[in-house]
Scaffold this active site. Structure first.
Site, PDB file in Angstrom:
ATOM      1  N   GLU A 363       0.798  -1.227   0.000  1.00 21.84           N
ATOM      2  CA  GLU A 363       0.000   0.000   0.000  1.00 21.84           C
ATOM      3  C   GLU A 363       0.831   1.279   0.000  1.00 21.84           C
ATOM      4  O   GLU A 363       0.498   2.227   0.698  1.00 21.84           O
ATOM      5  CB  GLU A 363      -0.931   0.008   1.211  1.00 21.84           C
TER       6      GLU A 363
HETATM    7  C1  ACM Z   1      -2.168  -5.237   4.145  1.00 21.97           C
HETATM    8  O1  ACM Z   1      -3.260  -5.628   4.607  1.00 21.97           O
HETATM    9  N1  ACM Z   1      -2.043  -4.013   3.706  1.00 21.97           N
HETATM   10  C2  ACM Z   1      -1.017  -6.118   4.082  1.00 21.97           C
END
Ligand code: ACM
Length: 579
Positions: A363
């Site tokens: 992310e």
């Molecule tokens: C995640 O849930 N961003 C690894």
């Protein structure tokens, strides 16, 4: 967006979670014995008014003959033979002495002490485990005594956790227990067992909310009961930095005071961390520390202005949304950033005896792709220089310059979203392997469907990963049927993460983790479903390796142990829990 973004895992509208299609993957079973898995229900008859006795996760084979049981008594001894056996016997003795009040001395079997009918023998010797499997073991019990045997101390420890589960649940009590009506009996049993996957993990996010050392130790003991062997600690995120790094003291001085919702901070000193590692090692659990890079770094960026492209430290962050922070890829910040990466990974590796270092990579939505690839190259170079094998969330598979053996952790869904499958196979193409944590079945922070506080009304848990998630959904997936092209040998293992946006205290943690983590443990440990069941996309089949009735029955027995331990687990419907 109200919660953690996790855009990469967003479901395509209308996609169904139910379809579990085994994509013609050849199933190679770990041991010859696994092929002969008895496919029995693996439960012994009810005793002492308790639930049926049984072992979770299901062993390769467990036979409970109709013979006189073993009884642990005042004069019972723990007779240890072979290297490392005494330490395993002592860990069991420390637990059982408290509840039984018996002395249970550990004696050296090599000094001619033959195990008597009231003794438990703990044996480490070559050729004891099924097919010599590293964590395999056998357990034999009856009125003539108990014998646990394995090729390694780790296997012997796993045997002792089966022993623990087959004894009356009161064995778990942390105060002196009233002896059960029939005494401390163990059914006559013959168990042969070995794990399917080498890596069987639980992840705790101690960054969004901090959990004190004692809570982590309790968690380790409980996951060890389920034969999990990895504790992954998510130590850093936007909301807090939780591990002492001597060369960058502001990481904890300034970066550890916050958490989601202003619930206060905390961090582990190096001594705290060593305590966790040592307690875990006694239970043959390896600690995997994670520093999440290059995104999820607001706490570090707040602590050190020089890590920011504009040289200005952002405010501390106590929200839930993510994807806004990033280390700086620009050459003006290269000296500080590379020194930070080298120092943090070095200090973390120095205090971590296990082979793995997790460097995040998920992310990084605020990092342009060219910068992301540059930063991943620098992060993994720093990490690899410590000598550890690196693990990264699957997004890191975008890099084609990963150090040899880097492991990818898949967190998309049972049906891979967007490019998650390709990013994951990239690790294998580069010589690495994969840990599977499909968020819609393995993320333990997803809500339960029928929460007693009203439909999804509890403050605990989120729903973004196609939640709520039932126990049966957590149980009903097959690791080889997620990412096309991934064979059994490419899969290092399975892990169940607990993210803690909404989870701030130990009872809440226990409620979300148990019992669903038992489903994940069974997928990680127990024999693979038959090739025909998988070809039909049905890993859960009546009478098969993964039989739901059997699991529910054995879980009820485990529940009695969790009750005795004081674990506030969720008594989900469908399981014949004992009151
Ligand atoms: C995640 O849930 N961003 C690894």
């Amino acid at each position: 967006m109200p919660r953690r973004t996790r855009n990469a895992a967003r479901r395509a509208p209308g996609a169904s979670r139910a379809a579990l299609v085994a994509r013609g993957v050849a199933i190679s079973l770990v041991t010859g014995l696994a092929l002969a898995a008895t496919l029995t229900a693996c439960t012994a008859p009810a005793k002492n008014g308790e639930a049926m006795t049984g072992i979770v996760p299901a062993p390769i084979s467990a036979d409970y003959p109709d013979r006189a049981p073993f009884t642990l008594e005042q004069n019972s001894r723990l007779v240890a033979k072979g290297e490392g056996a005494a330490a395993v016997a002592e860990t069991f003795g420390a637990l059982a002495r408290v509840s039984t009040g018996f002395g249970l001395p550990v004696v050296d079997g090599a000094d001619g002490a033959d195990a008597a009918a009231s003794d438990i023998a703990f044996v480490v010797a070559a050729g004891e485990a099924p097919d010599g499997a590293a964590e395999g073991y056998t357990l034999e019990s009856g009125s003539d005594g108990v014998r646990l045997a394995a090729d390694t101390p780790a296997g012997l420890f796993r045997a002792s956790q089966s022993l623990r589960q087959l004894l009356p649940a009161a064995i778990e009590r942390t105060d002196a227990a009233k002896p059960p009506a029939d005494g401390w009996t163990l059914p006559a049993a013959s168990v042969a067992d070995a794990p399917r996957f080498a890596y069987r993990g639980s992840m705790l996010d101690v960054a969004r909310h901090f959990f004190p050392v004692e809570d982590v130790l309790d968690h380790i003991d409980r996951i060890a009961l389920l034969k999990l062997n990895v504790l992954h600690l998510h130590l850093t995120d936007d909301q807090g930095w939780r591990i002492q790094i001597d060369s960058w003291p502001e990481l904890t001085a300034a970066g550890a005071t916050t958490s989601v919702g202003g619930d206060g901070g905390g961090f582990y000193t190096k001594d705290d961390y060593r305590r966790i590692v040592e307690y875990a090692a006694e239970r043959f659990v390896t600690v995997v520390p994670e520093v999440d890079l290059p995104g999820h770094t607001n706490a570090a960026l707040h602590a050190y202005p020089e890590l920011n492209c504009d040289g200005v430290a952002p405010k501390p962050y106590e929200g839930m949304e993510v994807g806004f922070s990033s280390l700086c890829a620009s050459p003006e910040r290269a000296e500080a950033t590379d020194r930070f990466l080298a120092d943090v990974t070095r200090e973390l590796a120095e205090m971590t005896p296990g082979p793995w270092l997790h460097v995040g990579g998920d992310e990084s939505l605020a990092t342009p792709q060219a910068d992301y690839l540059d930063l991943v190259r620098r992060i993994t170079a720093a990490g690899a220089a410590t000598g550890k094998t690196l693990i990264g969330w699957h997004e890191m598979g975008a890099s084609r310059e990963l150090p040899a053996g880097t492991v990818g952790q898949y967190w998309s869904y049972v049906e891979p979203q967007e490019d998650a499958a390709e990013l994951t196979t990239s690790f294998v193409e580069q010589g690495g392997s994969v840990i599977l944590s499909p968020a819609d079945v393995a993320y333990l922070d997803m809500k339960y469907p029928d929460d007693p506080d009203g439909p999804l009304g509890s403050k605990l848990g989120l729903t973004w990963a196609d939640g709520p998630t039932t126990l049966e959904e957590a149980y009903g997936w097959e690791p080889t049927a997620i990412v096309p092209g991934l064979a059994e040998a490419d899969i290092l293992g399975v892990e169940a993460p607990l993210w803690t946006e909404t989870i701030a205290a130990a009872p809440d943690l226990e409620y979300m983790v148990f019992p669903r983590i038992a489903a994940i443990a069974e997928i990680a440990w127990s024999p693979a479903p038959s090739a025909s069941a998988l070809a039909e996309g049905r890993p859960v089949t009546d009478g098969g390796a993964r039989d739901l009735d059997s699991f529910h029955g054995r879980l009820a027995s485990l529940g009695a142990h969790l009750d005795a331990l004081g674990v506030s687990y969720r008594k989900v419907g469908g399981v014949p829990w004992v009151d």
